[in-house]
Design an enzyme around this catalytic site. Structure first.
Site, PDB file in Angstrom:
ATOM      1  N   GLU A   1     -12.945  12.655 -61.868  1.00 17.31           N
ATOM      2  CA  GLU A   1     -12.231  12.309 -63.123  1.00 17.31           C
ATOM      3  C   GLU A   1     -12.816  10.874 -63.222  1.00 17.31           C
ATOM      4  OE1 GLU A   1     -10.987  14.574 -61.783  1.00 17.31           O
ATOM      5  OE2 GLU A   1     -10.215  15.803 -63.333  1.00 17.31           O
TER       6      GLU A   1
ATOM      7  N   ARG B   1     -26.552  -4.606 -34.524  1.00 13.12           N
ATOM      8  CA  ARG B   1     -26.390  -5.944 -35.550  1.00 13.12           C
ATOM      9  C   ARG B   1     -26.546  -7.035 -34.573  1.00 13.12           C
ATOM     10  NH1 ARG B   1     -25.323  -3.032 -40.581  1.00 13.12           N
ATOM     11  NH2 ARG B   1     -23.722  -1.287 -40.363  1.00 13.12           N
TER      12      ARG B   1
ATOM     13  N   ASP C   1     -31.229  -4.704 -46.138  1.00 11.40           N
ATOM     14  CA  ASP C   1     -31.862  -6.050 -46.535  1.00 11.40           C
ATOM     15  C   ASP C   1     -31.657  -6.928 -45.474  1.00 11.40           C
ATOM     16  OD1 ASP C   1     -29.055  -6.238 -46.867  1.00 11.40           O
ATOM     17  OD2 ASP C   1     -28.911  -6.926 -48.759  1.00 11.40           O
TER      18      ASP C   1
ATOM     19  N   GLY D   1     -27.140  -0.510 -40.117  1.00 13.39           N
ATOM     20  CA  GLY D   1     -26.338   0.730 -39.832  1.00 13.39           C
ATOM     21  C   GLY D   1     -27.484   1.704 -39.855  1.00 13.39           C
TER      22      GLY D   1
ATOM     23  N   THR E   1     -31.277   3.006 -45.383  1.00 13.30           N
ATOM     24  CA  THR E   1     -29.774   2.691 -45.118  1.00 13.30           C
ATOM     25  C   THR E   1     -28.973   3.628 -46.520  1.00 13.30           C
ATOM     26  OG1 THR E   1     -28.143   1.139 -46.221  1.00 13.30           O
ATOM     27  CG2 THR E   1     -30.104   0.844 -47.107  1.00 13.30           C
ATOM     28  N   ILE E   2     -28.019   4.054 -46.076  1.00 15.65           N
ATOM     29  CA  ILE E   2     -27.613   5.003 -46.793  1.00 15.65           C
ATOM     30  C   ILE E   2     -27.023   4.461 -48.219  1.00 15.65           C
ATOM     31  CG2 ILE E   2     -26.562   6.552 -44.979  1.00 15.65           C
ATOM     32  CD1 ILE E   2     -23.788   5.633 -45.604  1.00 15.65           C
ATOM     33  N   ASP E   3     -26.943   2.999 -48.192  1.00 18.84           N
ATOM     34  CA  ASP E   3     -26.062   2.410 -49.444  1.00 18.84           C
ATOM     35  C   ASP E   3     -27.035   2.534 -50.542  1.00 18.84           C
ATOM     36  OD1 ASP E   3     -24.061   1.990 -47.712  1.00 18.84           O
ATOM     37  OD2 ASP E   3     -24.530  -0.139 -47.381  1.00 18.84           O
TER      38      ASP E   3
ATOM     39  N   ARG F   1     -21.059  -0.763 -49.171  1.00 16.79           N
ATOM     40  CA  ARG F   1     -20.356  -2.212 -48.653  1.00 16.79           C
ATOM     41  C   ARG F   1     -20.419  -2.951 -50.052  1.00 16.79           C
ATOM     42  NH1 ARG F   1     -21.892  -4.347 -43.067  1.00 16.79           N
ATOM     43  NH2 ARG F   1     -23.950  -3.389 -44.024  1.00 16.79           N
TER      44      ARG F   1
ATOM     45  N   LYS G   1      -5.889  21.657 -62.472  1.00 18.62           N
ATOM     46  CA  LYS G   1      -5.213  22.093 -61.287  1.00 18.62           C
ATOM     47  C   LYS G   1      -5.276  20.944 -60.151  1.00 18.62           C
ATOM     48  CE  LYS G   1      -3.294  25.814 -62.607  1.00 18.62           C
ATOM     49  NZ  LYS G   1      -2.308  25.874 -63.241  1.00 18.62           N
ATOM     50  N   HIS G   2      -6.431  20.065 -60.337  1.00 19.37           N
ATOM     51  CA  HIS G   2      -6.745  19.096 -59.332  1.00 19.37           C
ATOM     52  C   HIS G   2      -7.397  17.828 -60.101  1.00 19.37           C
ATOM     53  CE1 HIS G   2     -10.492  21.035 -58.946  1.00 19.37           C
ATOM     54  NE2 HIS G   2     -10.886  19.800 -59.082  1.00 19.37           N
TER      55      HIS G   2
ATOM     56  N   ASP H   1     -29.109   0.324 -51.304  1.00 19.09           N
ATOM     57  CA  ASP H   1     -28.780  -1.056 -52.202  1.00 19.09           C
ATOM     58  C   ASP H   1     -30.023  -2.080 -52.005  1.00 19.09           C
ATOM     59  OD1 ASP H   1     -28.729  -1.429 -49.353  1.00 19.09           O
ATOM     60  OD2 ASP H   1     -26.785  -2.643 -49.563  1.00 19.09           O
TER      61      ASP H   1
HETATM   62  O1  F6P Z   1     -25.014  -0.151 -44.804  1.00 22.25           O
HETATM   63  C1  F6P Z   1     -24.451   0.973 -44.146  1.00 22.25           C
HETATM   64  C2  F6P Z   1     -22.791   1.070 -44.058  1.00 22.25           C
HETATM   65  O2  F6P Z   1     -22.653   2.210 -43.484  1.00 22.25           O
HETATM   66  C3  F6P Z   1     -21.988   0.487 -45.233  1.00 22.25           C
HETATM   67  O3  F6P Z   1     -22.024   1.483 -46.110  1.00 22.25           O
HETATM   68  C4  F6P Z   1     -20.726   0.220 -44.468  1.00 22.25           C
HETATM   69  O4  F6P Z   1     -20.086  -0.620 -45.247  1.00 22.25           O
HETATM   70  C5  F6P Z   1     -21.298  -0.398 -43.035  1.00 22.25           C
HETATM   71  O5  F6P Z   1     -22.576   0.107 -42.922  1.00 22.25           O
HETATM   72  C6  F6P Z   1     -20.260   0.026 -42.070  1.00 22.25           C
HETATM   73  O6  F6P Z   1     -20.983  -0.652 -41.061  1.00 22.25           O
HETATM   74  P1  F6P Z   1     -20.356  -0.397 -39.246  1.00 22.25           P
HETATM   75  O7  F6P Z   1     -21.115   1.007 -38.938  1.00 22.25           O
HETATM   76  O8  F6P Z   1     -21.165  -1.658 -38.681  1.00 22.25           O
HETATM   77  O9  F6P Z   1     -19.029  -0.116 -39.413  1.00 22.25           O
END
Ligand code: F6P
Length: 319
Positions: free
Chosen positions: A187, A72, A103, A11, A125-127, A171, A214-215, A129
């Site tokens: 919350e 990928r 990873d 990604g 990666t934005i995750d 993910r 309120k929200h 992780d």
């Molecule tokens: O690993 C980065 C990520 O954006 C995850 O947060 C997400 O689950 C996944 O890629 C989505 O992958 P794709 O762009 O292949 O749908």
């Protein structure tokens, strides 16, 4: 080492371009030739490899996505695919490869190491992780995108006195949910790494409602389940006017924050230095604001942990 290459894989993440720029420019600083591999491992198999001049990475430091494109690749997971990739690298005389990705991409880099190709991983990666680094390239931009969206949702949530369930990416990791939830005073923050009690979430919502809130905003990491299902269940149990927003791929785009640009520049430059010293099979990362490197196998054998003290703090502050 005289000729190296860089690819982006998995990604995309904001800041990958800043890392590519740093790799190219640091490589040239050391009198190396730097090649770009387009479309990740898939492009490597197909020989989509071109020399990158200093100017070719100009005007990209601020751009989201990846100018090298990404993919990928299923074929690269096979021994035949890996063999083809190795042959392409040898054909182009490339001695070292830098892989910017998550990873899965690092596991690919390890496969190439097993075939004698010197590789270094840069976490992108934005995750957030990846074990062994406090932050990955793209995470900071993603959480800023999320809080920008939540701030906007909060406006309409208040006007209509609604409860919002916001599903964010991640993910297997709850970092995006956790950091954006704490930053936005949600919350409840529902993440894969922490136990959640639906009754407690409902009680908290009702308490807030009673004292005139309120929200309400609840953040759900995609790794826990569908925001829509959480929304249906909450609506059924509270009777509150409830809406669900799935933020989706908006979280992967946009101009990288200053933090991500600086991180990407530091990590990309360090990766080149490692190859120069023939210290391959490693990933670079950041720990306590220091750039570090360690064996990829060792890094991948570790487990990524979210900072659960942040989860506890968010819960205390969102009484
Ligand atoms: O690993 C980065 C990520 O954006 C995850 O947060 C997400 O689950 C996944 O890629 C989505 O992958 P794709 O762009 O292949 O749908």
């Amino acid at each position: 080492m005289k000729r190296i290459a860089v690819l982006t894989s998995g990604g995309d993440a904001p800041g990958m371009n800043a890392a590519t720029r740093a790799i190219v420019r640091k490589g040239y600083y050391h009198n190396m030739e730097v090649y770009g591999v387009y479309h990740g491992y898939s492009g490597l198999i197909n020989g989509e490899i071109e020399k990158l001049g200093i100017g070719s990475v100009g005007d990209i430091i601020h751009r989201g996505g990846t100018v090298l494109y990404t993919a990928r690749s299923e074929e690269f997971k096979t021994p035949e695919g890996q063999q083809k990739a190795v042959e392409q690298l040898k054909k182009h005389g490339i001695e070292g490869l830098i892989v910017i990705g998550g990873d899965g991409s690092f596991r690919g880099a390890q496969k190439l190491m097993e075939h004698g190709i010197l590789t270094v991983g840069v976490p992108g990666t934005i995750d957030n992780d990846i074990p062994a680094t406090d932050f990955t390239i793209g995470f900071d931009t993603a959480i800023n995108t999320v809080i920008d969206a939540i701030d906007k949702i909060r406006d309409t949530a208040t006007s209509h006195e609604r409860t919002y369930i916001i599903e964010v990416m991640g993910r297997h990791a709850g970092d995006i949910a956790l950091w954006s939830g704490l930053a936005d005073g949600a919350e409840s923050i529902i993440i894969p790494e922490a136990f959640f009690d639906m009754d407690e979430i409902i009680d908290r919502l009702k308490r807030g409602h009673k004292r005139g809130k309120k929200h309400s905003i609840i953040i759900v990491a995609e790794g826990v389940g569908s925001g829509v299902e959480f929304g249906n269940s909450i609506k059924e149990k509270t009777g509150f006017d409830t809406r669900v927003t799935v933020l989706g791929h908006i979280q992967r785009g946009g101009s990288p924050t200053a933090f991500d640009r600086v991180l990407a520049s530091r990590l990309g430059a360090e990766a080149v230095d490692l190859l120069l010293k023939n210290e391959a099979g490693k990933m670079v990362g950041i720990k306590n604001n220091q750039i570090i490197s360690l064996d990829i196998n060792e890094a991948l054998s570790q487990k990524h942990h979210v900072d659960l003290s942040l989860h506890q703090l968010a819960s205390i502050l969102a009484i």
